[in-house]
Design a protein around this motif. Structure first.
Motif, PDB file in Angstrom:
ATOM      1  N   MET A   1      53.434   8.990  25.769  1.00  0.00           N
ATOM      2  CA  MET A   1      52.722   8.743  24.510  1.00  0.00           C
ATOM      3  C   MET A   1      51.604   9.779  24.334  1.00  0.00           C
ATOM      4  SD  MET A   1      50.596   5.358  23.288  1.00  0.00           S
ATOM      5  CE  MET A   1      51.808   4.441  22.346  1.00  0.00           C
ATOM      6  N   PRO A   2      51.445  10.297  23.112  1.00  0.00           N
ATOM      7  CA  PRO A   2      50.386  11.292  22.911  1.00  0.00           C
ATOM      8  C   PRO A   2      49.012  10.635  23.034  1.00  0.00           C
ATOM      9  CG  PRO A   2      51.368  10.672  20.817  1.00  0.00           C
ATOM     10  CD  PRO A   2      52.164   9.974  21.882  1.00  0.00           C
ATOM     11  N   GLN A   3      48.048  11.430  23.468  1.00  0.00           N
ATOM     12  CA  GLN A   3      46.694  10.919  23.597  1.00  0.00           C
ATOM     13  C   GLN A   3      45.809  11.513  22.520  1.00  0.00           C
ATOM     14  OE1 GLN A   3      44.433  11.413  27.199  1.00  0.00           O
ATOM     15  NE2 GLN A   3      45.875  10.105  28.269  1.00  0.00           N
ATOM     16  N   ALA A   4      44.998  10.641  21.933  1.00  0.00           N
ATOM     17  CA  ALA A   4      44.036  11.124  20.937  1.00  0.00           C
ATOM     18  C   ALA A   4      43.053  12.070  21.617  1.00  0.00           C
ATOM     19  CB  ALA A   4      43.304   9.944  20.330  1.00  0.00           C
ATOM     20  N   ASN A   5      42.592  13.039  20.889  1.00  0.00           N
ATOM     21  CA  ASN A   5      41.583  13.979  21.381  1.00  0.00           C
ATOM     22  C   ASN A   5      40.329  13.189  21.778  1.00  0.00           C
ATOM     23  OD1 ASN A   5      39.574  15.874  21.707  1.00  0.00           O
ATOM     24  ND2 ASN A   5      40.100  17.043  19.864  1.00  0.00           N
ATOM     25  N   ILE A   6      40.089  13.120  23.098  1.00  0.00           N
ATOM     26  CA  ILE A   6      38.977  12.281  23.570  1.00  0.00           C
ATOM     27  C   ILE A   6      37.622  12.818  23.111  1.00  0.00           C
ATOM     28  CG2 ILE A   6      40.042  11.169  25.577  1.00  0.00           C
ATOM     29  CD1 ILE A   6      38.730  13.476  27.242  1.00  0.00           C
ATOM     30  N   PHE A   8      36.723  13.347  20.245  1.00  0.00           N
ATOM     31  CA  PHE A   8      36.283  12.654  19.030  1.00  0.00           C
ATOM     32  C   PHE A   8      35.308  11.527  19.374  1.00  0.00           C
ATOM     33  CE2 PHE A   8      38.710  13.793  15.054  1.00  0.00           C
ATOM     34  CZ  PHE A   8      39.193  14.985  15.542  1.00  0.00           C
ATOM     35  N   LEU A  11      31.644  12.307  18.827  1.00  0.00           N
ATOM     36  CA  LEU A  11      31.122  12.526  17.473  1.00  0.00           C
ATOM     37  C   LEU A  11      30.362  11.311  16.974  1.00  0.00           C
ATOM     38  CD1 LEU A  11      34.330  13.930  15.740  1.00  0.00           C
ATOM     39  CD2 LEU A  11      32.375  15.235  16.585  1.00  0.00           C
ATOM     40  N   GLU A  13      29.874   8.456  14.344  1.00  0.00           N
ATOM     41  CA  GLU A  13      31.024   7.730  13.795  1.00  0.00           C
ATOM     42  C   GLU A  13      31.509   8.326  12.472  1.00  0.00           C
ATOM     43  OE1 GLU A  13      32.508   3.294  12.503  1.00  0.00           O
ATOM     44  OE2 GLU A  13      30.451   3.546  13.203  1.00  0.00           O
ATOM     45  N   THR A 138      32.150  20.138  14.871  1.00  0.00           N
ATOM     46  CA  THR A 138      33.357  20.903  15.205  1.00  0.00           C
ATOM     47  C   THR A 138      33.301  21.415  16.648  1.00  0.00           C
ATOM     48  OG1 THR A 138      32.413  22.936  14.284  1.00  0.00           O
ATOM     49  CG2 THR A 138      33.770  21.601  12.823  1.00  0.00           C
ATOM     50  N   MET A 141      34.133  18.336  18.867  1.00  0.00           N
ATOM     51  CA  MET A 141      35.588  18.118  18.793  1.00  0.00           C
ATOM     52  C   MET A 141      36.367  19.062  19.703  1.00  0.00           C
ATOM     53  SD  MET A 141      36.759  17.892  14.861  1.00  0.00           S
ATOM     54  CE  MET A 141      36.174  16.564  13.822  1.00  0.00           C
ATOM     55  N   ARG A 142      35.853  20.277  19.789  1.00  0.00           N
ATOM     56  CA  ARG A 142      36.549  21.340  20.514  1.00  0.00           C
ATOM     57  C   ARG A 142      36.297  21.235  22.023  1.00  0.00           C
ATOM     58  NH1 ARG A 142      40.655  24.976  20.315  1.00  0.00           N
ATOM     59  NH2 ARG A 142      40.100  26.866  21.424  1.00  0.00           N
TER      60      ARG A 142
ATOM     61  N   ILE B 118      43.674  16.571  16.524  1.00  0.00           N
ATOM     62  CA  ILE B 118      43.379  15.171  16.831  1.00  0.00           C
ATOM     63  C   ILE B 118      44.066  14.689  18.110  1.00  0.00           C
ATOM     64  CG2 ILE B 118      42.779  14.564  14.452  1.00  0.00           C
ATOM     65  CD1 ILE B 118      45.466  13.329  14.031  1.00  0.00           C
ATOM     66  N   LEU B 119      44.832  15.584  18.770  1.00  0.00           N
ATOM     67  CA  LEU B 119      45.476  15.215  20.030  1.00  0.00           C
ATOM     68  C   LEU B 119      44.830  15.977  21.191  1.00  0.00           C
ATOM     69  CD1 LEU B 119      49.222  15.380  18.889  1.00  0.00           C
ATOM     70  CD2 LEU B 119      47.671  13.416  18.827  1.00  0.00           C
ATOM     71  N   THR B 120      44.874  15.378  22.370  1.00  0.00           N
ATOM     72  CA  THR B 120      44.328  16.037  23.554  1.00  0.00           C
ATOM     73  C   THR B 120      45.229  17.205  23.956  1.00  0.00           C
ATOM     74  OG1 THR B 120      43.132  14.137  24.384  1.00  0.00           O
ATOM     75  CG2 THR B 120      43.934  15.671  26.035  1.00  0.00           C
ATOM     76  N   ASP B 167      55.551  13.771  24.151  1.00  0.00           N
ATOM     77  CA  ASP B 167      54.431  13.152  23.444  1.00  0.00           C
ATOM     78  C   ASP B 167      54.646  13.260  21.938  1.00  0.00           C
ATOM     79  OD1 ASP B 167      52.837  12.485  25.749  1.00  0.00           O
ATOM     80  OD2 ASP B 167      52.446  14.631  25.989  1.00  0.00           O
ATOM     81  N   GLY B 198      57.293   5.760  22.681  1.00  0.00           N
ATOM     82  CA  GLY B 198      55.887   6.000  22.350  1.00  0.00           C
ATOM     83  C   GLY B 198      55.614   7.424  21.928  1.00  0.00           C
ATOM     84  N   ILE B 258      47.796   5.761  18.334  1.00  0.00           N
ATOM     85  CA  ILE B 258      48.249   6.337  19.599  1.00  0.00           C
ATOM     86  C   ILE B 258      47.232   5.956  20.665  1.00  0.00           C
ATOM     87  CG2 ILE B 258      49.522   8.266  18.550  1.00  0.00           C
ATOM     88  CD1 ILE B 258      47.120  10.067  19.339  1.00  0.00           C
ATOM     89  N   SER B 259      47.513   6.331  21.893  1.00  0.00           N
ATOM     90  CA  SER B 259      46.591   6.023  22.993  1.00  0.00           C
ATOM     91  C   SER B 259      45.257   6.737  22.785  1.00  0.00           C
ATOM     92  CB  SER B 259      47.232   6.490  24.306  1.00  0.00           C
ATOM     93  OG  SER B 259      46.240   6.608  25.301  1.00  0.00           O
TER      94      SER B 259
END
Lengths: 401, 401
Positions: A1-6, A8, A11, A13, A138, A141-142, B118-120, B167, B198, B258-259
């Protein structure tokens, strides 16, 4: 499963201006008859110059016939626009610029946000505080590390030259949000520091068209050596009212090099061309034709007249804030006025009080960073009469507080 | 000192279409009188629909008066455009869509490239091969791992459902470059696989307007469950000739999660709003007004007529390639024709031969990935008469080879 960019999770809210918009919307909903004066977002309100309107009509007509139809434009933007920029924006400053140093974009915000794509994550970024939140958000985020460089009355809101190392420093003059300008001498100190320390300066001069004092630099490239340490961001948004039209440009001198991480050097102009050619498809042809018209004789006179109008509004705001004893900065050579909240009140508290008691929306200083606490920003971009009305309301609120 | 993004070292030296442009420019320079027919880049050539032209003139006029002036637009794009999309693009398919599922952009390329923000980094990405190079290049830049999913005649150029985990998987139908379409049944297999594993599907349906066969799905959301596993990218570039105008949109269903990498879930629609609100400032007001006009009755009829024109050109190309014995795919329900090089010739060698001997520019198949070797792509977007001329030249070259 893909992981969201941690990243974020690092940031705030909400993006500052979205946060303000949502607070104002909530107030509007519960007070449907309130006559709100909005000076929270730095958006322009004056119509576009007639020369720009004419050029955009022509560009629309070009799209209507196969002989004049324009599809995808060149990767860096149309050469006619890049040549007009060299001639119109840099030659008068005595700055040598090559059209291939320039990349046309859909507005400065995109590029100031996306430029980080060409650097390795984990860089140490120096950000003047208070600051336009895009630089901070930004970089977080990076996955970069951020350290604030405090700007206050003591250093003329231009920051003390750092003793520590930074990979990158963001500077913006005339400044958003403080309206401060930078002297040639101070800007030279920044450039010399960057050259000595191998740092890269991201120079945002989106508001340079508001400079009227001939001693103040419009471009970082007026300083010797800047071509080896600086990227400059410019925009037609405030120069020519293009916030809805979308066009700006980024200057990356062709000789600008940084470490390639393998003992050699990497050319940033080439990297940015590579980045843009696969993540961007050019600014609208119509917007680019509109931007070109800004450099015509009529376009120059008409856009200058609009900026003069905003500068007169800025003068009125500054005077009103002086009358209120709120110690304003900026508003001369800049569209923003930076004033102190009464009695050192918390910025968001003052924002809420102004909204509730005077139905005036400003931008809370702390939204721009910790050093903005105790301040608020007013823009000179609103309608003149509405601005005068807002000033009266603020004066009355403070008088009877 | 800042370090250049080392992931750029993983990229091919040049973006494919820039590479082709530079080769053609080099040929032109040494052969200034050559009559080159360019079918290498998938750029449209027909003028915009009169309804769109009219709407953009009106939008330009709006910018000329303070009462109708529009500055910064809403973060997600104007609600009137998002509502028109829901009504015009999804309701006719029986697909429930909410305007807040939709984000207006300046063209699909920006979002298909930027969505990775938006993804890791380090995700494993499945990419159908051959493929539009943007998916590959932007994922390499981001530090992701790529594995190709081979598309060939045996699987109808729609890939075998993977046995391994990914992913993210990128799918594009009607396909660029092969012109292949996907059946509802096969697309359901992809969605079911994504839900079971997933995985996230990035679905590029930029060419859906070319579908004429009622059995072929226009949107991945026609498949049950897709709202929980898919992002869809759409564009006005090919639908309405907006390659120079710049407008498209991305659909991220509000329930798509997503996770978050910490045992919880992250909402992608909210993350993308956060990303866009600090790295993008909206598509041009004029472009959005033009896009709105695509959904008017005249706009629908006029844009359909233009696509019919391109489809007829596609039919001519396909027939010519059949006559040449090059076993063409696509060109029905799609603007691209995918043909085999004669005698299994290397793609770039065939590109060079065609340029040198027939002054015709096509796109070499291997530029789209390893499975593209031995193929080339022809677009139906060029002028009809020039296309017929190009077909004659290719026929003659092959006949006398």
């Amino acid at each position: 499963m893909p992981q969201a960019n941690i990243n974020f999770g690092r940031l705030p809210e909400r993006y500052l201006f979205l946060d303000i918009a949502k607070r104002v919307a909530a107030y509007s909903e519960t007070h449907p008859h309130a006559d709100i004066i909005r000076m929270g977002i730095g958006d322009v309100t004056r119509p576009l110059a007639p020369a720009v309107i004419k050029a955009m009509h022509q560009a629309v007509d070009d799209c209507a016939a196969p002989e004049t139809f324009h599809g995808y434009g060149p990767e860096r933007g149309y050469l006619w626009l890049r040549e007009a920029i060299v001639k119109g924006d840099y030659a008068p400053l005595g700055v040598q610029m090559n059209p291939d140093d320039i990349f046309i974009n859909d507005g400065a915000k995109s590029d100031t946000g996306n430029i980080g794509d060409i650097l390795t994550p984990g860089s140490l970024i120096g950000i003047t505080d208070p600051v336009y939140p895009v630089y901070v958000d930004t970089n977080l985020m990076r996955g970069n590390e951020i350290k604030y460089i405090t700007c206050n009355a003591a250093n003329g809101f231009t920051g003390d030259i750092p003793k520590e190392k930074f990979d990158v420093v963001y500077l913006c003059y005339p400044n958003n949000p403080t309206g401060a300008v930078i002297t040639r001498c101070k800007l030279k100190q920044w450039v010399d520091w960057a050259l000595q320390n191998g740092a890269l300066i991201m120079y945002d001069s989106a508001y340079e068209a508001f400079i009227r004092d001939p001693k103040i630099p419009h471009s970082i490239y007026e300083i010797e050596g800047a071509r080896n340490c600086a990227i400059e961001f410019r925009s037609f948004s405030k120069t020519a009212g293009f916030t809805g039209v979308r066009c700006g440009y980024t200057v990356i001198p062709q000789e600008l090099m940084i470490s390639d991480g393998k003992g050699g050097k990497a050319n940033l102009n080439a990297m940015w061309e590579r980045r843009q050619s696969c993540k961007f498809n050019g600014a609208s042809y119509i917007s680019q034709k509109g931007a070109l018209a800004v450099y015509s004789e009529e376009g120059q006179a008409q856009t200058k007249a609009t900026i003069d109008y905003y500068l007169e509004t800025a003068r009125i705001i500054r005077k009103s804030m002086e009358d209120c004893g709120l110690n304003p900065q900026g508003g001369e050579n800049a569209p923003y006025i930076w004033a102190q909240t009464p009695d050192g009140m918390d910025s968001w508290k003052f924002f809420d009080e102004l909204l509730n008691k005077a139905q005036v929306v400003v931008t809370p200083g702390s939204g721009f960073g910790p050093a903005g606490e105790g301040y608020f920003r007013i823009t000179s971009f609103a309608d003149r009469q509405r601005t005068i009305e807002a000033m009266e309301r603020i004066k009355n609120m403070i008088k009877y507080a």
